[in-house]
Design an enzyme around this catalytic site. Structure first.
Site, short mmCIF file in Angstrom:
data_model
loop_
_atom_site.label_atom_id
_atom_site.label_comp_id
_atom_site.label_asym_id
_atom_site.label_seq_id
_atom_site.Cartn_x
_atom_site.Cartn_y
_atom_site.Cartn_z
N CYS A 190 -0.43 10.98 0.93
CA CYS A 190 0.05 11.77 -0.20
C CYS A 190 1.51 11.50 -0.48
O CYS A 190 2.25 11.05 0.38
CB CYS A 190 -0.11 13.26 0.09
SG CYS A 190 -1.78 13.70 0.53
N GLY A 230 -0.96 7.98 -3.39
CA GLY A 230 -2.23 8.69 -3.58
C GLY A 230 -2.67 8.60 -5.02
O GLY A 230 -1.88 8.92 -5.92
N ASN A 274 2.10 16.55 2.99
CA ASN A 274 1.81 15.16 3.32
C ASN A 274 1.62 15.06 4.83
O ASN A 274 2.52 15.45 5.58
CB ASN A 274 2.98 14.28 2.86
CG ASN A 274 2.81 12.80 3.21
OD1 ASN A 274 3.77 12.05 3.26
ND2 ASN A 274 1.59 12.36 3.44
N GLY A 275 0.47 14.57 5.24
CA GLY A 275 0.15 14.46 6.67
C GLY A 275 -1.18 15.10 6.96
O GLY A 275 -1.86 15.57 6.04
N TYR A 334 3.09 -1.01 5.41
CA TYR A 334 2.19 -1.04 4.25
C TYR A 334 2.44 0.09 3.25
O TYR A 334 2.38 -0.12 2.05
CB TYR A 334 0.73 -0.94 4.73
CG TYR A 334 -0.26 -0.73 3.62
CD1 TYR A 334 -0.60 -1.77 2.77
CD2 TYR A 334 -0.85 0.52 3.42
CE1 TYR A 334 -1.52 -1.57 1.73
CE2 TYR A 334 -1.76 0.73 2.38
CZ TYR A 334 -2.09 -0.32 1.54
OH TYR A 334 -2.97 -0.12 0.53
N SER A 340 1.59 -6.13 -1.22
CA SER A 340 2.18 -5.51 -0.03
C SER A 340 2.77 -6.52 0.93
O SER A 340 3.69 -6.20 1.69
CB SER A 340 1.15 -4.63 0.67
OG SER A 340 -0.05 -5.33 0.80
N ASP A 360 -0.74 -11.67 5.26
CA ASP A 360 -1.11 -10.33 4.82
C ASP A 360 -0.43 -9.33 5.75
O ASP A 360 -0.05 -9.67 6.87
CB ASP A 360 -2.63 -10.13 4.82
CG ASP A 360 -3.06 -9.03 3.83
OD1 ASP A 360 -2.18 -8.33 3.30
OD2 ASP A 360 -4.27 -8.88 3.61
N ASP A 361 -0.28 -8.10 5.26
CA ASP A 361 0.43 -7.11 6.09
C ASP A 361 -0.45 -6.60 7.24
O ASP A 361 0.04 -6.34 8.32
CB ASP A 361 0.92 -5.93 5.23
CG ASP A 361 -0.23 -5.22 4.55
OD1 ASP A 361 -0.67 -5.71 3.51
OD2 ASP A 361 -0.71 -4.20 5.07
N CYS A 388 -6.09 6.56 12.26
CA CYS A 388 -4.88 7.39 12.19
C CYS A 388 -5.31 8.84 11.98
O CYS A 388 -6.16 9.11 11.13
CB CYS A 388 -4.00 6.94 11.02
SG CYS A 388 -2.56 8.00 10.79
N CYS A 404 -2.25 3.69 15.98
CA CYS A 404 -3.36 2.88 15.45
C CYS A 404 -3.36 1.47 16.05
O CYS A 404 -4.38 0.80 16.06
CB CYS A 404 -3.33 2.84 13.92
SG CYS A 404 -1.77 2.23 13.25
P1 AMP Z 1 -9.50 -4.89 4.84
O1 AMP Z 1 -10.28 -5.68 3.88
O2 AMP Z 1 -10.15 -3.56 5.10
O3 AMP Z 1 -9.14 -5.60 6.09
O4 AMP Z 1 -8.16 -4.51 4.09
C1 AMP Z 1 -6.97 -5.19 4.33
C2 AMP Z 1 -6.03 -4.93 3.19
O5 AMP Z 1 -5.95 -3.53 2.92
C3 AMP Z 1 -4.63 -5.41 3.50
O6 AMP Z 1 -4.30 -6.34 2.50
C4 AMP Z 1 -3.74 -4.20 3.42
O7 AMP Z 1 -2.65 -4.45 2.54
C5 AMP Z 1 -4.58 -3.12 2.84
N1 AMP Z 1 -4.48 -1.86 3.59
C6 AMP Z 1 -3.94 -1.63 4.78
N2 AMP Z 1 -4.05 -0.33 5.13
C7 AMP Z 1 -4.68 0.29 4.12
C8 AMP Z 1 -5.06 1.63 3.87
N3 AMP Z 1 -4.83 2.61 4.74
N4 AMP Z 1 -5.69 1.90 2.71
C9 AMP Z 1 -5.94 0.93 1.83
N5 AMP Z 1 -5.58 -0.36 1.99
C10 AMP Z 1 -4.97 -0.69 3.13
#
Ligand code: AMP
Length: 473
Positions: A2, A28, A103-104, A243, A285, A347-348, A384, A438
């Protein structure tokens, strides 16, 4: 997750709260809401499902007069995606209207809710934030501050709050400080907001970020520091820097952009890709991380993937679409950058792995000779419980597979995850102030009970009409 904001002592506070929420939209996208208080202490609120600009056409904002307003954008991490769970909550409290943006996630919300229901509390939503409202309202202490403290003494977990009681506004950060909250000054008034990007959009000047356990009261143009909440070891959420927060924000005293560049540099040191032709990000990101990787490794930075910015998180994929089609809706490769090349894709994070599987297949189709995937955070091995919407253990790819198994499933030539120590070092953590549950499995609180009671309520109650709420003094 949020985004929250509060504005006090400024004319048309709701319009500023709206702009702030607009800048916090990334936190959000399911619902948005604002409660405004006029000089007579009358509270008016509007909440709706959807994006901030969809929920607040100009006419609705005009119906929210007053010099104090709080707002909220929501992506559900507890309770379902229904209007009843949209915030701010607004209730009749014995000294006037009480409005709350949270938020939380509270980790003991289910137990508290069961206890409150046994004592006769009637809940209107399944969100854990409503538990706080009930605890404050039921407290037998005398002053609002004592009642808030009484309520906070019973909750566990992550709570960064902006709330109003009567015309006083409070900003509160839980003792571990999982989620950020900024205090800023604007034309003699005051602003509280999740991130500094919300201050920039309204021209507010950052005064300071509230520390873990800090809470303030804003009334009659003054900020009053209230006694610190009982101290705990700080647990700033490292995923805010990786992220969640916007790169143009400063959170936890750190520039998100600079932290991400450093994560990328550290990733290049730990997992170089000698012989590759270029590096590019999964936008947006990971942009700063790919930049850092390029600076450290000397590999040319390219734009190999273009993202369609009109695809929101609420976009509904055609049911029968293949994984590649779903990814194609969001990303498209630049063939000229990729064809015949050995590429590093940064990727992050990897959550379920579904986006990466689709992306890898897409860049291979675009002619990549080799694909080296680099992730600027360690394997996510657990959910989380403090406000980020990560899935269950069953869905987390790294909770169920080794790195080599993940590499094989994704079909990449090499795969490199940043180490936990490298992540913390890049985020400037010398005092152990981050929560990394996490990634490490070290949860700083007891883990919550299953949310059965809450989800059952969503199945039996649905609000379909009014989303305009009022409370009078
Ligand atoms: P996935 O396909 O589920 O592995 O999604 C990975 C991608 O989702 C990465 O490119 C992240 O930038 C993004 N991501 C990471 N954490 C979240 C989150 N909590 N909610 C939505 N997207 C996320």
């Amino acid at each position: 997750m949020c985004g929250i904001i509060g504005v006090a002592g400024v004319t048309h506070a709701a319009e500023l709260a709206y702009l702030g929420l607009y800048a916090l939209q990334h936190r959000g996208q399911e619902s948005a809401g604002i409660v405004a208080l006029d000089a007579a202490g009358r509270a008016r609120g509007h909440r709706g499902m959807g994006l901030v600009q969809e929920v607040f056409p100009p006419k609705v904002l005009q119906e929210l007069p007053g010099e104090t307003a709080i707002g909220h954008t929501r992506y559900s991490t507890s309770g379902s995606s229904v209007l009843a769970n949209a915030q701010p909550s607004l209730v009749h409290y014995h000294t006037g209207p009480l409005a709350l943006s949270h938020n939380g996630n509270l980790t003991n919300a289910v137990q508290l809710r069961e206890q409150l229901i046994c004592k006769g509390s009637i809940f209107q939503s399944s969100s854990d934030s409503e538990v706080l409202v009930h605890l404050i309202a039921r407290s037998r202490k005398k002053t609002p501050e004592e009642q808030i403290l009484d309520a906070l003494g019973r909750v566990e977990g992550a709570y960064t709050l902006v709330l109003t009681i009567g015309t006083a506004m409070y900003g509160i950060v839980d003792p571990r400080g999982f989620r950020p909250l900024m205090l800023a000054e604007l034309n003699g008034g005051w602003v509280l907001a999740s991130e500094t990007c919300a201050l920039d959009i309204i021209g507010a000047r950052l005064v300071r970020e509230l520390l873990p356990g800090e809470w303030v009261k804003i009334e009659n143009g003054r900020v009053i520091d209230l006694p610190q909440l009982p101290p705990q070891r700080p647990q700033r959420c490292v995923f805010e820097l990786i992220y969640f927060s916007r790169p143009d924000s400063v959170v936890f005293g750190t520039s998100v952009d600079l932290a991400r560049r450093e994560l990328g540099r550290q990733l290049a040191r730990e997992h170089p890709a000698p012989g590759a032709d270029c590096v590019f990000a999964v936008p947006d990101s990971a942009n700063a991380m790919a930049l850092g990787f390029s600076e450290e490794s000397g590999l040319k930075l390219e734009h190999g993937l273009i993202r369609n910015h009109y695809v929101g998180r609420t976009f509904i994929n055609p049911g029968s679409a293949s994984r590649t089609t779903k990814v194609r809706i969001k990303f498209n490769p630049v063939r000229e950058v990729i064809e015949g090349k050995s590429i590093v894709v940064v990727d992050d994070s990897l959550v379920r792995g579904t986006t990466s599987k689709g992306l890898v297949s897409m860049v291979k189709h675009a002619g990549a000779r080799e694909v080296h995937l680099r992730l600027a955070s360690p394997p996510i091995i657990g959910p989380c419980y403090y406000g980020i919407d990560t899935p269950t253990y069953e869905e987390l790819i790294a909770a169920n597979n080794t790195v080599e198994e993940i590499r094989a499933q994704l079909g990449v030539d090499t795969l490199g995850y940043l180490s936990p120590a490298g992540m913390l070092h890049a985020c400037g953590d010398s005092e152990g102030r981050f929560c990394h549950a996490c990634f490490s499995g070290n949860y700083p609180t007891a883990i919550p009970k299953r949310r059965a009671a809450a989800s059952e309520q969503d199945e039996t109650t649905t609000i379909t009409d009014t989303n305009l709420v009022h409370a009078n003094q």
